[in-house]
Design a protein around this motif. Structure first.
Motif, PDB file in Angstrom:
ATOM      1  N   LEU A 151       0.995  -1.388   0.164  1.00 48.88           N
ATOM      2  CA  LEU A 151       0.224  -0.271  -0.389  1.00 48.88           C
ATOM      3  C   LEU A 151       0.800   1.374  -0.272  1.00 48.88           C
ATOM      4  CD1 LEU A 151      -2.711  -0.232   2.748  1.00 48.88           C
ATOM      5  CD2 LEU A 151      -3.156  -0.589   0.084  1.00 48.88           C
ATOM      6  N   GLY A 155       2.119   1.145  -3.891  1.00 46.77           N
ATOM      7  CA  GLY A 155       0.958   1.492  -3.621  1.00 46.77           C
ATOM      8  C   GLY A 155       0.854   3.019  -3.863  1.00 46.77           C
ATOM      9  N   VAL A 163      -9.543   0.449  -1.109  1.00 46.82           N
ATOM     10  CA  VAL A 163      -8.833  -0.013  -0.707  1.00 46.82           C
ATOM     11  C   VAL A 163      -9.956  -1.107  -0.502  1.00 46.82           C
ATOM     12  CG1 VAL A 163      -6.661  -1.693   0.736  1.00 46.82           C
ATOM     13  CG2 VAL A 163      -6.851   0.866   0.531  1.00 46.82           C
ATOM     14  N   HIS A 231      -7.223   0.091  -5.351  1.00 52.51           N
ATOM     15  CA  HIS A 231      -5.722  -0.634  -4.898  1.00 52.51           C
ATOM     16  C   HIS A 231      -7.011  -2.542  -3.934  1.00 52.51           C
ATOM     17  CE1 HIS A 231      -3.105   2.085  -4.168  1.00 52.51           C
ATOM     18  NE2 HIS A 231      -3.802   2.361  -3.947  1.00 52.51           N
ATOM     19  N   ARG A 253      -4.487  -0.945  -8.802  1.00 55.31           N
ATOM     20  CA  ARG A 253      -3.320  -1.894  -8.654  1.00 55.31           C
ATOM     21  C   ARG A 253      -3.808  -2.951  -7.551  1.00 55.31           C
ATOM     22  NH1 ARG A 253       2.599  -0.971  -8.247  1.00 55.31           N
ATOM     23  NH2 ARG A 253       1.683   1.554  -8.619  1.00 55.31           N
TER      24      ARG A 253
END
Length: 335
Positions: A151, A155, A163, A231, A253
């Motif tokens: 993260l 990230g 997230v 994420h 991601r």
């Protein structure tokens, strides 16, 4: 001294408590009296013979914290009396992970931390944050660094991000704590309403029970205004990755860090292509990442979430408890 040894990868029953000579530090080395360990899913793979780098017989576990009780010639990074934790890859100090660095994984390629004393190179240690106990510190080397790498390091998480976290094991709960430090919105899944309630107390913004909502990726899509999350910390592997690829936004991601739901080769790559996704494999992290993480842990007085602590003499029971999946956060062994 006492140490646990895995003679062969034939299951938890292969874990035996044995007597070994207490090691002594050589030049550049440090003797650590281990005070606590923590378990990771990877440790189950090792004891079951399903972890590629494991060399038997083996002292298991990457995660351990304790006191420096002796130092060899030329040691300058730590001193006797320091409270320390070992880093997962003893040779990954900074930079990128290489094949040679990968051979230095504690409790896999080399003997690990489930012993009363260990000798490690001074470069393979970090100082524990002052506010953490040994049990707290022992939770950090694998799960916390993995979450941080996912993260923060890769990230670049921010308060504008959403997230998605899968489950409530060690990595996911550390990821929840880090995400909230950075002000991000968190959606978390579990098959237990009780665990989801615990996650909410830690700051989770939305929760999804994947047993009662098997199409959880559609629920995530709805919760994000039909956009998808920024994420995903993907701990499931082949069984959950297709759903994670549906739950992520265009350009998002996915950090692939686990195989809890198994392995396989039936993943459709088209969502990655069409949504221009970044899918990154995260294999723990470096000492540099660990030390950056510890600064934030100290600054925010973050407290690791420990589900249960087992005594050293009952280490096999700790393995069985982890395997049951009943835990929320980390399972610890105290010396």
């Amino acid at each position: 001294m006492k140490a646990y040894e895995i003679a062969s990868g034939k299951g938890i029953d292969a874990l035996k408590l044995c007597d070994r000579s207490q090691p002594q530090p050589g030049a550049g080395q440090v003797l650590v009296q281990v005070r606590a360990n923590s378990l990771n899913y990877r440790d189950l793979l090792v004891v079951e013979g399903a972890y590629g780098s494991a060399q038997y017989p083996l002292i298991p576990l990457s995660d351990g914290a304790g006191d420096v009780v002796a130092v060899g010639e030329g040691v300058t990074r730590v001193k006797v009396g320091d409270r320390v934790a070992a880093i997962f890859f003893q040779d990954w100090i900074s930079g990128i992970l290489t094949r040679e660095k990968m051979k230095s994984d504690l409790g896999g390629g080399i003997d690990g931390m489930l012993a009363e004393y260990v000798v490690l190179n001074q470069e393979g240690l970090v100082i524990l944050p002052d506010h953490l106990s040994y049990a707290d510190g022992a939770t950090l080397p694998c799960a916390a660094v993995t979450a941080w790498h996912s993260l923060v390091t890769k990230g670049n998480i921010s308060a504008d991000d959403t997230v998605l976290l899968l489950g409530t094991g060690g990595v996911s709960i550390f990821a929840l704590q880090f995400a909230k430090i950075y002000g991000a919105r968190v959606i978390i899944t579990s098959g237990s309403d009780e665990k989801l309630a615990q996650a909410t107390k830690l700051g989770a913004d939305e929760t999804i029970n994947y047993k009662t909502t098997p199409d959880w990726e559609k629920k995530v899509y709805e919760l994000t205004g039909r956009t998808g999350v920024d994420h995903v910390v993907e701990v499931g592997g082949a069984g959950t990755l297709p759903k994670s690829l549906q739950a992520i936004r265009i350009g998002g991601r996915v950090s692939l860090i686990g195989v809890l739901s198994g392995r396989g080769n039936t993943i459709d790559p088209m969502p990655i292509l069409f949504k221009s996704l970044t899918v990154q494999g995260i294999y723990v992290g470096s000492r540099e990442m660990f030390e950056a993480m510890n600064q934030v842990i100290s600054q925010h007085q973050l407290q690791p979430i420990i589900d249960r602590v087992f005594p050293f003499t009952e280490a096999p029971a700790a393995y069985h408890y982890l395997k049951s999946g009943a835990h929320f956060g980390k399972v610890v062994i105290s010396h």
